[in-house]
Design a protein around this motif. Structure first.
Motif, PDB file in Angstrom:
ATOM      1  N   THR A 290      -6.860   4.405   5.150  1.00 50.78           N
ATOM      2  CA  THR A 290      -6.376   5.460   4.241  1.00 50.78           C
ATOM      3  C   THR A 290      -6.414   6.893   4.742  1.00 50.78           C
ATOM      4  O   THR A 290      -5.299   7.651   4.437  1.00 50.78           O
ATOM      5  CB  THR A 290      -6.434   5.223   2.817  1.00 50.78           C
TER       6      THR A 290
ATOM      7  N   GLY B  34      -5.791  -0.697   1.833  1.00 45.39           N
ATOM      8  CA  GLY B  34      -5.545   0.093   0.455  1.00 45.39           C
ATOM      9  C   GLY B  34      -6.811   0.769  -0.166  1.00 45.39           C
ATOM     10  O   GLY B  34      -6.725   1.832  -0.593  1.00 45.39           O
TER      11      GLY B  34
ATOM     12  N   VAL C  72       0.733  -1.258  -0.179  1.00 45.75           N
ATOM     13  CA  VAL C  72      -0.073   0.126  -0.047  1.00 45.75           C
ATOM     14  C   VAL C  72       0.798   1.303   0.061  1.00 45.75           C
ATOM     15  O   VAL C  72       0.728   2.079  -0.617  1.00 45.75           O
ATOM     16  CB  VAL C  72      -0.999  -0.081   1.264  1.00 45.75           C
TER      17      VAL C  72
ATOM     18  N   PHE D 113      -0.063   2.363  -3.682  1.00 45.76           N
ATOM     19  CA  PHE D 113      -1.424   2.943  -3.480  1.00 45.76           C
ATOM     20  C   PHE D 113      -1.276   4.322  -2.987  1.00 45.76           C
ATOM     21  O   PHE D 113      -2.029   5.298  -3.752  1.00 45.76           O
ATOM     22  CB  PHE D 113      -2.369   2.037  -2.459  1.00 45.76           C
TER      23      PHE D 113
END
Length: 562
Positions: free
Chosen positions: A271, A265, A96, A100
């Motif tokens: 996030t 992610g 991630v 990401f």
């Protein structure tokens, strides 16, 4: 068995925890509020969180009653194998951080629906915004409240309803301060969480060693590995009774990746901690969280295995029973009730910290999505920054009230809290992850393809779980992708493990999205790609070294406990 009521010393320790968190939260709020009062600052703490605050907040938001109670219960039931959720998460966080987060930050993404709007269209974004709100409130918020209040009630002796109201109220106080207050108070929450959790593990290992006439935690651990050797294998074989929950190598190369990548992610709740920082700070924070993830099984799994060893040798016979059968989720509260005064208060504070921090993070994400993706875009397009912040605060209170009203009606089936949540979240994870991963890295992906993944993936998950009566899947069983199980009516049918089911659904969604996107592309329907540059995936030397160290430790752990 000791009385389950807290001692005066425990209340003092818990009060100290409460005062420290509340006072520090108030300090951060007063210190930061004059700097910026905009909506992005309130919801994302834009530029305000350090790497260690981001990392601690990620763990505090992730670890809750479902880990302390549910994962310890799974440790009691199936052993160290359940730790694969934590250790694989460490590897997932690295993915991630590298692939990401740069995409989100480069394209100035604040919320997951905003990403969908920017990448696909407003219809996809609005459908998913409403969906996420319902999921976060009806499933996540209520499950955290229910399991947390259940654990706190069993330890403190207070009624379930009172514990629920108190936890919700404490979480509201922290959440109303915005992401800055949540992020920095989470550092303290994680400190209590780890310290109290380690105290419980210390007690559990000592109880095992004392029970067999030895002394010390290392002797206790050694006894556990010999008395319950079957509980110290990470990869379960098809004949294992828990194979449907953790199907062999699928935990390393199959559906476990979908579970973790979708959670870490593609989840606003997680996030959001990194979206307000610069890339270097966000990556450092995520790497710190990955290191902390390696420690979590020590805190949440080993106590469950210790309780199993003691139970198997005659201890906790009545305490582990509920409704006429053994309830694995009682393992952690049973151990906590044996802690001496003071330490019990510390562990009680750790459990409360985990629940409150998760509730605060979830409520903040609910408020962010509602305010920025629904209220601002549909209900009040011309809303001022001050109005957006006020709306967010109202949304926090409303969400928590709804959670309190729904939570008492929430039931957790015989799988145990942690596995229950994982399996039923898995109905939507493959489609959402497919929609995100192709949206990131394949510019030809169209909006209709994204809708297909969401709706079609959910429908196929339901079909594979509930509708078919698999009377002959021996060919699939030979591959390890199904297991013969006895049904309630006495018949023997094959069932596909839910992690493998997620893998099949994900592949189905990817193939369907590819076909739809290619057909629409030939019709001249253009897709909206994101701004991506290969250079944005380059990492610093320090991050690369830290990531390699984590991956090396994971390889060593899986080699030892294969």
């Amino acid at each position: 068995m000791k009385n389950n009521l807290l001692d005066t010393k425990d209340y003092i320790v818990f009060l100290i925890y409460f005062v420290i968190v509340a006072a520090y939260g108030l300090y951060i709020y007063n210190k930061k509020k004059s700097a910026s009062t905009g909506s992005k600052d309130y919801f994302l703490a834009e530029g305000s969180l350090t790497w260690w605050a981001i990392g601690a907040s990620l763990i505090a938001s992730n670890i809750s009653a479902e880990q302390f109670i549910g994962m310890s219960g799974s440790g009691f039931k199936m052993g160290l194998a359940i730790a694969t959720y934590e250790w694989m998460a460490a590897a997932t966080l690295i993915v991630v951080a590298v692939f990401f987060i740069p995409v989100y930050l480069k394209n100035k993404i604040s919320t997951m629906p905003q990403f969908l709007h920017q990448r696909y269209n407003g219809t996809v974004a609005m459908i998913m915004a409403v969906f996420w709100l319902l999921l976060y409130i009806v499933v996540n918020l209520t499950s955290i409240l229910y399991l947390g209040a259940l654990a706190v009630s069993s330890i403190s002796g207070f009624s379930l309803d009172l514990c629920m109201y108190a936890i919700a109220g404490f979480a509201i106080i922290i959440t109303l301060g915005g992401m800055k207050v949540i992020g920095y108070t989470d550092v303290i929450q994680v400190f209590f969480l780890i310290l109290g959790g380690l105290a419980t593990t210390y007690l559990a290992l000592n109880l095992v060693s004392d029970h067999y006439g030895t002394k010390g935690i290392f002797e206790g651990y050694s006894l556990m590995t010999s008395k319950a050797s079957e509980h110290f294998h990470m990869i379960l074989k098809p004949e294992n009774e828990n194979y449907l929950d953790l199907p062999g190598l699928s935990v390393l190369i199959g559906g476990m990746w979908i579970v973790n990548l979708n959670y870490w992610g593609c989840n606003q709740y997680i996030t959001q901690r990194a979206l307000g920082a610069d890339l270097k700070t966000a990556r450092s924070g995520i790497l710190f969280a990955a290191f902390l993830k390696l420690l979590m099984p020590i805190i949440v799994v080993l106590p469950g295995i210790a309780a199993y060893v003691l139970y198997k040798d005659g201890a906790f016979q009545s305490e582990m029973m509920q409704g006429g059968s053994v309830n694995p989720d009682r393992a952690y509260p049973v151990l906590l009730n044996l802690l001496p005064a003071g330490l019990k208060g510390l562990s009680f504070a750790a459990l409360t910290a985990a629940v409150v921090a998760s509730l605060a993070g979830k409520a903040n994400s609910i408020a962010t999505i509602f305010t920025l993706d629904i209220y601002k875009k549909v209900l009040n397009i011309d809303a001022t920054e001050k109005n957006l912040v006020l709306t967010g605060k109202v949304a926090i209170v409303v969400a928590m009230v709804l959670g309190v009203l729904i939570a008492p009606h929430l039931g957790i089936d015989k799988k145990g809290g942690f596995q229950y949540i994982q399996e039923y979240t898995g109905f939507v994870s493959p489609g959402i992850f497919a929609m995100f991963i192709l949206g990131f890295f394949w510019k030809k992906t169209t909006s209709n393809a994204a809708l297909f993944a969401t709706i079609g993936g959910f429908a196929l998950s339901l079909y594979l779980k509930f509708l078919p009566k698999w009377s002959d899947l021996s060919w699939l069983s030979s591959t390890g992708f199904s297991k013969l199980v006895k049904q309630e009516n006495g018949s023997m049918l094959y069932e596909i493990p839910f992690l493998d089911r997620m893998g099949f659904v994900f592949i189905f969604c990817i193939i369907g999205m590819f076909i739809i996107s290619m057909i629409e592309g030939r019709k001249g329907i253009n897709a909206k790609g994101l701004e991506i540059d290969a250079k944005m995936f380059k990492t610093s030397t320090g991050f690369a070294v830290g990531a390699l160290l984590i991956l090396g430790l994971l390889v060593a752990l899986y080699s030892i406990y294969w």
